[in-house]
Structure formats: structure tokens, C-alpha cells
Design a protein around this motif. Structure first.
Motif, short mmCIF file in Angstrom:
data_model
loop_
_atom_site.label_atom_id
_atom_site.label_comp_id
_atom_site.label_asym_id
_atom_site.label_seq_id
_atom_site.Cartn_x
_atom_site.Cartn_y
_atom_site.Cartn_z
N UNK A 118 0.83 -1.21 0.00
CA UNK A 118 0.00 0.00 0.00
C UNK A 118 0.86 1.25 0.00
N UNK A 119 1.90 1.24 0.81
CA UNK A 119 2.79 2.40 0.86
C UNK A 119 3.50 2.60 -0.47
N UNK A 120 3.97 1.51 -1.05
CA UNK A 120 4.71 1.60 -2.32
C UNK A 120 3.83 2.11 -3.45
N UNK A 121 2.57 1.68 -3.47
CA UNK A 121 1.66 2.09 -4.53
C UNK A 121 0.87 3.34 -4.19
N UNK A 122 1.04 3.84 -2.99
CA UNK A 122 0.34 5.04 -2.52
C UNK A 122 -1.18 4.86 -2.60
N UNK A 141 -4.67 3.01 -0.25
CA UNK A 141 -5.04 2.56 1.10
C UNK A 141 -4.83 1.05 1.26
N UNK A 142 -4.53 0.63 2.48
CA UNK A 142 -4.32 -0.79 2.77
C UNK A 142 -5.59 -1.58 2.45
N UNK A 143 -6.75 -0.95 2.63
CA UNK A 143 -8.02 -1.62 2.36
C UNK A 143 -8.11 -2.07 0.90
N UNK A 144 -7.57 -1.26 -0.01
CA UNK A 144 -7.58 -1.63 -1.43
C UNK A 144 -6.72 -2.87 -1.65
#
Length: 81
Positions: free
Chosen positions: A57-61, A63-66
Motif C-alpha cells: 500500500x505504501x509503495x503504490x500510494x 489505502x491498505x483496504x484496497x
């Protein structure tokens, strides 16, 4: 999360390495690596999924939910909201 002992730390480390290994192609021998006396590795596998999901999620910017929805969809699971 902090693991209190050496065994717990090694199990968590194994789960993280196994996930990375599987992404590259090789399949770790989970049944032969884990003895009946050890804590079930699935608990540590859950932590590995959380760690890798947060990193993705951080790498792709996004949300973790996605990321969680994408993982669930890939495995034919339905998440409860």
C-alpha cells in the motif's frame, strides 16, 4: 508487534522469508520445516500478510483496504465491511 522470545522471532522471520520466497517461485517445505511441537506457523503467516500488505500500500500510494480487497478477490474471498 514484538515477539518475546527467540523461537517466536525465528518463526516470524521464517514466515516473512517464506512469503518472499514463494513470490520468486520456490515453495518452502512448510510441513517438513515445522514440527508438531512448534507453534502453528499460520499465526506468523498472518503477520507476514499484514506486513507485506502495508508495504504494498505504501509503495503504490493506495489505502491498505484496497490491497486487502485485491488479495481477497485473487483468492475468491469476500470481505465483510
Amino acid at each position: 508487534m514484538t515477539f518475546p522470545g527467540r523461537v517466536e522471532h525465528r518463526n516470524s522471520q521464517y514466515a516473512i522469508y517464506a512469503a518472499a520466497c514463494m513470490r520468486g517461485g520456490p515453495q518452502p517445505g512448510l510441513l517438513s520445516d515445522a514440527g508438531w511441537w512448534q507453534t502453528p506457523l499460520w499465526r506468523y503467516a498472518v503477520f507476514a500478510v499484514v506486513i507485506y500488505s502495508r508495504a504494498a500500500a505504501e509503495r503504490r500510494a493506495v489505502p491498505v483496504q484496497l490491497i486487502a480487497r485485491r488479495i481477497a478477490a485473487r483468492h475468491g474471498l469476500e470481505l465483510m465491511t
